[in-house]
Design a protein around this motif. Sequence first.
Motif, PDB file in Angstrom:
ATOM      1  N   ILE A 192     -91.060-122.904  30.519  1.00 48.11           N
ATOM      2  CA  ILE A 192     -92.240-122.107  30.172  1.00 48.11           C
ATOM      3  C   ILE A 192     -91.860-120.639  30.041  1.00 48.11           C
ATOM      4  O   ILE A 192     -92.272-119.959  29.089  1.00 48.11           O
ATOM      5  N   ALA A 193     -91.051-120.130  30.967  1.00 50.78           N
ATOM      6  CA  ALA A 193     -90.624-118.732  30.897  1.00 50.78           C
ATOM      7  C   ALA A 193     -89.796-118.479  29.643  1.00 50.78           C
ATOM      8  O   ALA A 193     -89.914-117.417  29.018  1.00 50.78           O
ATOM      9  N   ALA A 194     -88.977-119.446  29.265  1.00 56.09           N
ATOM     10  CA  ALA A 194     -88.160-119.290  28.055  1.00 56.09           C
ATOM     11  C   ALA A 194     -89.031-119.227  26.811  1.00 56.09           C
ATOM     12  O   ALA A 194     -88.744-118.479  25.873  1.00 56.09           O
ATOM     13  N   LEU A 195     -90.107-120.001  26.802  1.00 54.24           N
ATOM     14  CA  LEU A 195     -90.956-120.078  25.612  1.00 54.24           C
ATOM     15  C   LEU A 195     -91.994-118.972  25.529  1.00 54.24           C
ATOM     16  O   LEU A 195     -92.330-118.530  24.434  1.00 54.24           O
ATOM     17  N   SER A 196     -92.509-118.545  26.677  1.00 56.29           N
ATOM     18  CA  SER A 196     -93.618-117.598  26.589  1.00 56.29           C
ATOM     19  C   SER A 196     -93.554-116.449  27.586  1.00 56.29           C
ATOM     20  O   SER A 196     -94.444-115.606  27.593  1.00 56.29           O
ATOM     21  N   GLY A 197     -92.545-116.418  28.398  1.00 57.64           N
ATOM     22  CA  GLY A 197     -92.459-115.376  29.404  1.00 57.64           C
ATOM     23  C   GLY A 197     -91.570-114.228  28.966  1.00 57.64           C
ATOM     24  O   GLY A 197     -90.988-114.230  27.880  1.00 57.64           O
ATOM     25  N   SER A 198     -91.463-113.287  29.848  1.00 55.93           N
ATOM     26  CA  SER A 198     -90.592-112.148  29.600  1.00 55.93           C
ATOM     27  C   SER A 198     -89.156-112.506  29.983  1.00 55.93           C
ATOM     28  O   SER A 198     -88.898-113.552  30.607  1.00 55.93           O
ATOM     29  N   ARG A 199     -88.257-111.631  29.655  1.00 50.90           N
ATOM     30  CA  ARG A 199     -86.865-111.803  30.049  1.00 50.90           C
ATOM     31  C   ARG A 199     -86.773-111.898  31.573  1.00 50.90           C
ATOM     32  O   ARG A 199     -86.046-112.724  32.112  1.00 50.90           O
ATOM     33  N   GLU A 200     -87.515-111.046  32.271  1.00 55.95           N
ATOM     34  CA  GLU A 200     -87.504-111.030  33.729  1.00 55.95           C
ATOM     35  C   GLU A 200     -88.030-112.348  34.294  1.00 55.95           C
ATOM     36  O   GLU A 200     -87.519-112.848  35.299  1.00 55.95           O
ATOM     37  N   ASP A 201     -89.063-112.905  33.659  1.00 55.62           N
ATOM     38  CA  ASP A 201     -89.587-114.209  34.079  1.00 55.62           C
ATOM     39  C   ASP A 201     -88.506-115.281  33.959  1.00 55.62           C
ATOM     40  O   ASP A 201     -88.322-116.102  34.859  1.00 55.62           O
ATOM     41  N   LEU A 202     -87.795-115.265  32.845  1.00 52.30           N
ATOM     42  CA  LEU A 202     -86.749-116.255  32.616  1.00 52.30           C
ATOM     43  C   LEU A 202     -85.618-116.107  33.635  1.00 52.30           C
ATOM     44  O   LEU A 202     -85.124-117.101  34.180  1.00 52.30           O
ATOM     45  N   VAL A 203     -85.233-114.879  33.912  1.00 52.84           N
ATOM     46  CA  VAL A 203     -84.177-114.646  34.899  1.00 52.84           C
ATOM     47  C   VAL A 203     -84.618-115.149  36.274  1.00 52.84           C
ATOM     48  O   VAL A 203     -83.878-115.855  36.965  1.00 52.84           O
ATOM     49  N   GLY A 204     -85.822-114.819  36.682  1.00 54.41           N
ATOM     50  CA  GLY A 204     -86.330-115.243  37.979  1.00 54.41           C
ATOM     51  C   GLY A 204     -86.449-116.747  38.099  1.00 54.41           C
ATOM     52  O   GLY A 204     -86.040-117.339  39.118  1.00 54.41           O
ATOM     53  N   GLU A 205     -86.996-117.380  37.087  1.00 51.25           N
ATOM     54  CA  GLU A 205     -87.138-118.833  37.127  1.00 51.25           C
ATOM     55  C   GLU A 205     -85.786-119.528  37.074  1.00 51.25           C
ATOM     56  O   GLU A 205     -85.585-120.566  37.716  1.00 51.25           O
TER      57      GLU A 205
END
Length: 104
Positions: free
Chosen positions: A48-61
């Motif tokens: 979900i972070a990869a598709l619709s989140g920010s870079r920071e969201d993707l890193v955290g997840e």
Amino acid sequence: MDTLARLERTIAERRSAADEGSYVASLQARGLPVMARKLGEEGVETVIAALSGSREDLVGESADLLFHLLVLLAEKGVPFSDVLNELERREGTSGLAEKAARGA
């Protein structure tokens, strides 16, 4: 890789801690199905972070996903070095060829 090796050691230490003081110990006390489900949840959150989140969201997840993978591997007695060795074994092999060799 030093960070992952340190994290793997920390997880091993915390597996024997009192579960009220350690997230890892509390996961272990709840059992393998909970650990596996948590890894799956983190995988979905990473997608979900990869598709619709920010870079920071993707890193955290992604960090959460790796953490929960290491917890699950520890529970199953599989050192992360085994995973790295498998990746090394596959290095230089086409992903399509490797997948075909597994019959997948």
